[in-house]
Design a protein around this motif. Structure first.
Motif, PDB file in Angstrom:
ATOM      1  N   ALA A   1      33.481  -5.313  -7.714  1.00 13.24           N
ATOM      2  CA  ALA A   1      32.624  -4.097  -7.054  1.00 13.24           C
ATOM      3  C   ALA A   1      33.593  -3.330  -6.425  1.00 13.24           C
ATOM      4  CB  ALA A   1      31.555  -4.728  -6.326  1.00 13.24           C
ATOM      5  N   PHE A   2      34.437  -3.941  -5.439  1.00 15.05           N
ATOM      6  CA  PHE A   2      35.305  -3.094  -4.622  1.00 15.05           C
ATOM      7  C   PHE A   2      36.461  -2.468  -5.323  1.00 15.05           C
ATOM      8  CE2 PHE A   2      33.781  -5.801  -1.043  1.00 15.05           C
ATOM      9  CZ  PHE A   2      33.575  -4.992  -0.016  1.00 15.05           C
ATOM     10  N   GLY A   3      36.960  -2.999  -6.445  1.00 16.00           N
ATOM     11  CA  GLY A   3      37.732  -2.365  -7.361  1.00 16.00           C
ATOM     12  C   GLY A   3      37.132  -1.188  -8.047  1.00 16.00           C
ATOM     13  N   VAL A   4      36.251  -1.439  -8.528  1.00 13.05           N
ATOM     14  CA  VAL A   4      35.411  -0.244  -9.265  1.00 13.05           C
ATOM     15  C   VAL A   4      35.070   1.012  -8.377  1.00 13.05           C
ATOM     16  CG1 VAL A   4      33.045   0.466 -10.440  1.00 13.05           C
ATOM     17  CG2 VAL A   4      34.576  -1.723 -11.144  1.00 13.05           C
ATOM     18  N   LEU A   5      34.595   0.594  -7.026  1.00 14.94           N
ATOM     19  CA  LEU A   5      34.312   1.747  -6.140  1.00 14.94           C
ATOM     20  C   LEU A   5      35.615   2.284  -5.898  1.00 14.94           C
ATOM     21  CD1 LEU A   5      32.249   3.097  -4.486  1.00 14.94           C
ATOM     22  CD2 LEU A   5      32.636   1.372  -2.729  1.00 14.94           C
ATOM     23  N   THR A   6      36.470   1.903  -5.497  1.00 13.52           N
ATOM     24  CA  THR A   6      38.077   2.322  -5.298  1.00 13.52           C
ATOM     25  C   THR A   6      38.794   3.178  -6.323  1.00 13.52           C
ATOM     26  OG1 THR A   6      38.266   0.665  -3.584  1.00 13.52           O
ATOM     27  CG2 THR A   6      40.483   1.679  -4.294  1.00 13.52           C
ATOM     28  N   GLY A   7      38.473   2.648  -7.457  1.00 17.07           N
ATOM     29  CA  GLY A   7      39.230   3.186  -8.766  1.00 17.07           C
ATOM     30  C   GLY A   7      38.428   4.443  -9.078  1.00 17.07           C
ATOM     31  N   GLY A   8      36.852   4.455  -8.840  1.00 14.00           N
ATOM     32  CA  GLY A   8      36.234   5.622  -9.108  1.00 14.00           C
ATOM     33  C   GLY A   8      36.478   6.621  -8.152  1.00 14.00           C
ATOM     34  N   ALA A   9      36.662   6.371  -6.714  1.00 19.01           N
ATOM     35  CA  ALA A   9      36.835   7.345  -5.929  1.00 19.01           C
ATOM     36  C   ALA A   9      38.241   7.971  -6.063  1.00 19.01           C
ATOM     37  CB  ALA A   9      36.711   6.616  -4.475  1.00 19.01           C
ATOM     38  N   VAL A  10      39.336   7.214  -6.163  1.00 24.04           N
ATOM     39  CA  VAL A  10      40.728   7.749  -6.471  1.00 24.04           C
ATOM     40  C   VAL A  10      40.547   8.622  -7.743  1.00 24.04           C
ATOM     41  CG1 VAL A  10      42.957   7.220  -7.142  1.00 24.04           C
ATOM     42  CG2 VAL A  10      41.679   6.226  -5.212  1.00 24.04           C
ATOM     43  N   GLY A  11      40.107   8.225  -9.031  1.00 23.69           N
ATOM     44  CA  GLY A  11      39.803   8.802 -10.196  1.00 23.69           C
ATOM     45  C   GLY A  11      39.230  10.105  -9.868  1.00 23.69           C
TER      46      GLY A  11
ATOM     47  N   ALA B   1      42.440  -1.430 -10.509  1.00 20.17           N
ATOM     48  CA  ALA B   1      42.856  -3.008 -10.884  1.00 20.17           C
ATOM     49  C   ALA B   1      43.861  -3.497  -9.900  1.00 20.17           C
ATOM     50  CB  ALA B   1      43.675  -2.790 -12.100  1.00 20.17           C
ATOM     51  N   GLY B   2      44.715  -2.473  -9.217  1.00 19.22           N
ATOM     52  CA  GLY B   2      45.327  -3.074  -7.997  1.00 19.22           C
ATOM     53  C   GLY B   2      44.670  -3.727  -6.821  1.00 19.22           C
ATOM     54  N   MET B   3      43.271  -2.886  -6.798  1.00 19.92           N
ATOM     55  CA  MET B   3      42.676  -3.276  -5.696  1.00 19.92           C
ATOM     56  C   MET B   3      41.774  -4.526  -6.012  1.00 19.92           C
ATOM     57  SD  MET B   3      41.058  -2.745  -2.612  1.00 19.92           S
ATOM     58  CE  MET B   3      41.395  -1.168  -2.209  1.00 19.92           C
ATOM     59  N   LEU B   4      41.189  -4.678  -7.541  1.00 20.74           N
ATOM     60  CA  LEU B   4      40.727  -5.714  -7.947  1.00 20.74           C
ATOM     61  C   LEU B   4      41.614  -7.094  -7.729  1.00 20.74           C
ATOM     62  CD1 LEU B   4      38.261  -6.231 -10.764  1.00 20.74           C
ATOM     63  CD2 LEU B   4      40.340  -7.824 -10.729  1.00 20.74           C
ATOM     64  N   CYS B   5      42.924  -6.937  -8.237  1.00 21.58           N
ATOM     65  CA  CYS B   5      43.883  -8.118  -7.942  1.00 21.58           C
ATOM     66  C   CYS B   5      44.056  -8.602  -6.564  1.00 21.58           C
ATOM     67  CB  CYS B   5      45.041  -7.738  -8.835  1.00 21.58           C
ATOM     68  SG  CYS B   5      44.816  -7.814 -10.626  1.00 21.58           S
ATOM     69  N   SER B   6      44.280  -7.517  -5.653  1.00 28.21           N
ATOM     70  CA  SER B   6      44.632  -7.925  -4.134  1.00 28.21           C
ATOM     71  C   SER B   6      43.462  -8.527  -3.836  1.00 28.21           C
ATOM     72  CB  SER B   6      44.889  -6.613  -3.615  1.00 28.21           C
ATOM     73  OG  SER B   6      45.962  -6.119  -3.904  1.00 28.21           O
ATOM     74  N   LEU B   7      42.293  -7.955  -3.947  1.00 19.96           N
ATOM     75  CA  LEU B   7      40.811  -8.338  -3.279  1.00 19.96           C
ATOM     76  C   LEU B   7      40.597  -9.967  -4.034  1.00 19.96           C
ATOM     77  CD1 LEU B   7      38.751  -5.487  -2.594  1.00 19.96           C
ATOM     78  CD2 LEU B   7      40.292  -6.800  -1.071  1.00 19.96           C
ATOM     79  N   PHE B   8      40.881 -10.255  -5.285  1.00 18.97           N
ATOM     80  CA  PHE B   8      40.643 -11.223  -5.860  1.00 18.97           C
ATOM     81  C   PHE B   8      41.391 -12.316  -5.240  1.00 18.97           C
ATOM     82  CE2 PHE B   8      40.886 -14.551  -9.320  1.00 18.97           C
ATOM     83  CZ  PHE B   8      39.495 -14.799  -9.774  1.00 18.97           C
ATOM     84  N   TYR B   9      42.592 -12.162  -5.089  1.00 22.74           N
ATOM     85  CA  TYR B   9      43.446 -13.207  -4.461  1.00 22.74           C
ATOM     86  C   TYR B   9      43.076 -13.417  -3.057  1.00 22.74           C
ATOM     87  CZ  TYR B   9      47.678 -14.971  -2.295  1.00 22.74           C
ATOM     88  OH  TYR B   9      48.370 -15.791  -1.363  1.00 22.74           O
ATOM     89  N   LEU B  10      42.768 -12.161  -2.123  1.00 19.59           N
ATOM     90  CA  LEU B  10      42.290 -12.562  -0.836  1.00 19.59           C
ATOM     91  C   LEU B  10      41.062 -13.321  -0.744  1.00 19.59           C
ATOM     92  CD1 LEU B  10      42.778 -11.309   2.009  1.00 19.59           C
ATOM     93  CD2 LEU B  10      40.925  -9.989   1.613  1.00 19.59           C
ATOM     94  N   PHE B  11      40.171 -13.015  -1.629  1.00 20.52           N
ATOM     95  CA  PHE B  11      38.987 -13.763  -1.523  1.00 20.52           C
ATOM     96  C   PHE B  11      38.970 -15.014  -1.965  1.00 20.52           C
ATOM     97  CE2 PHE B  11      36.511  -9.582  -2.167  1.00 20.52           C
ATOM     98  CZ  PHE B  11      36.521  -9.149  -0.814  1.00 20.52           C
ATOM     99  N   HIS B  12      39.910 -15.619  -2.705  1.00 22.03           N
ATOM    100  CA  HIS B  12      39.708 -16.786  -3.244  1.00 22.03           C
ATOM    101  C   HIS B  12      40.968 -17.899  -2.486  1.00 22.03           C
ATOM    102  CE1 HIS B  12      37.507 -16.919  -6.790  1.00 22.03           C
ATOM    103  NE2 HIS B  12      37.885 -16.148  -7.098  1.00 22.03           N
TER     104      HIS B  12
ATOM    105  N   MET C   1      44.239  11.481 -17.541  1.00 20.32           N
ATOM    106  CA  MET C   1      45.244  11.201 -16.673  1.00 20.32           C
ATOM    107  C   MET C   1      44.509  10.618 -15.296  1.00 20.32           C
ATOM    108  SD  MET C   1      48.283  11.012 -16.116  1.00 20.32           S
ATOM    109  CE  MET C   1      49.394  10.566 -14.748  1.00 20.32           C
ATOM    110  N   SER C   2      43.244  11.333 -14.996  1.00 16.01           N
ATOM    111  CA  SER C   2      42.655  10.926 -13.695  1.00 16.01           C
ATOM    112  C   SER C   2      41.917   9.604 -14.054  1.00 16.01           C
ATOM    113  CB  SER C   2      41.340  11.881 -13.560  1.00 16.01           C
ATOM    114  OG  SER C   2      41.932  13.268 -13.320  1.00 16.01           O
ATOM    115  N   SER C   3      41.643   9.359 -15.455  1.00 14.23           N
ATOM    116  CA  SER C   3      41.013   7.952 -15.495  1.00 14.23           C
ATOM    117  C   SER C   3      42.172   6.999 -15.540  1.00 14.23           C
ATOM    118  CB  SER C   3      40.465   7.895 -16.972  1.00 14.23           C
ATOM    119  OG  SER C   3      39.444   8.804 -17.337  1.00 14.23           O
ATOM    120  N   PHE C   4      43.228   7.035 -15.781  1.00 14.20           N
ATOM    121  CA  PHE C   4      44.114   6.204 -15.802  1.00 14.20           C
ATOM    122  C   PHE C   4      44.669   5.936 -14.564  1.00 14.20           C
ATOM    123  CE2 PHE C   4      48.947   5.329 -15.888  1.00 14.20           C
ATOM    124  CZ  PHE C   4      48.898   4.303 -16.400  1.00 14.20           C
ATOM    125  N   ILE C   5      44.916   6.871 -13.451  1.00 21.32           N
ATOM    126  CA  ILE C   5      45.071   6.721 -12.278  1.00 21.32           C
ATOM    127  C   ILE C   5      44.089   5.825 -11.395  1.00 21.32           C
ATOM    128  CG2 ILE C   5      45.347   7.899  -9.986  1.00 21.32           C
ATOM    129  CD1 ILE C   5      46.738  10.219 -11.591  1.00 21.32           C
ATOM    130  N   GLY C   6      42.661   6.196 -11.921  1.00 20.22           N
ATOM    131  CA  GLY C   6      41.736   5.430 -11.170  1.00 20.22           C
ATOM    132  C   GLY C   6      41.669   4.072 -11.781  1.00 20.22           C
TER     133      GLY C   6
END
Length: 138
Positions: A91-101, A123-134, A113-118
């Motif tokens: 959820a945090f990854g989707v929200l962050t990626g959507g805002a940046v896109g 995906a970077g936020m999802l991976c970071s937070l997945f690691y942090l939460f686990h 290009m905007s979709s790719f950047i988002g």
């Protein structure tokens, strides 16, 4: 020859209660989404303005995008403890990626290009937070 001596332990006189984390309503639940919404709204306004004259459409773009983002952040902040760590990170990854896109699309980039950047930022936020939460269990 040296011998190993055990150190005396202090005895507890009362039972220890586990620390209980309250997930209630506090000031950060509404203050952080409000600040993030204001930042995103101003950012969207200034990207669209591009150094030219200010118009009503640019102001409305900033206000509406800031309110929508702040509302989504508030909803996620309120219900994040009901989600599993994997869904919370998603959820945090989707929200962050959507805002940046969205902000990237205001710069005049193509939709792909905007979709790719988002997608990359999300995906970077999802991976970071997945690691942090686990690794930091509640």
């Amino acid at each position: 020859m040296a011998t190993h001596a055990t150190m005396p332990m202090r005895r507890r006189t009362h039972a220890r209660t586990p620390a209980r984390r309250e997930h209630g309503h506090n000031a950060l639940v509404w203050a952080v989404p409000l600040v993030l919404g204001v930042i995103l709204g101003f950012w969207a306004f200034f990207i669209r303005r591009d150094g030219g004259a200010t118009t009503g459409g640019q102001i409305w773009l900033g206000v509406v995008s800031g309110v929508v983002f702040a509302t989504l952040c508030y909803a996620l902040a309120r219900f994040r403890w009901a989600l599993s760590p994997g869904l919370r990170a998603t959820a945090f990854g989707v929200l962050t990626g959507g805002a940046v896109g969205f902000l990237s699309s205001l710069n005049g980039r193509s939709v792909l290009m905007s979709s790719f950047i988002g997608l990359v930022v999300g995906a970077g936020m999802l991976c970071s937070l997945f690691y942090l939460f686990h690794t930091h269990d509640d």
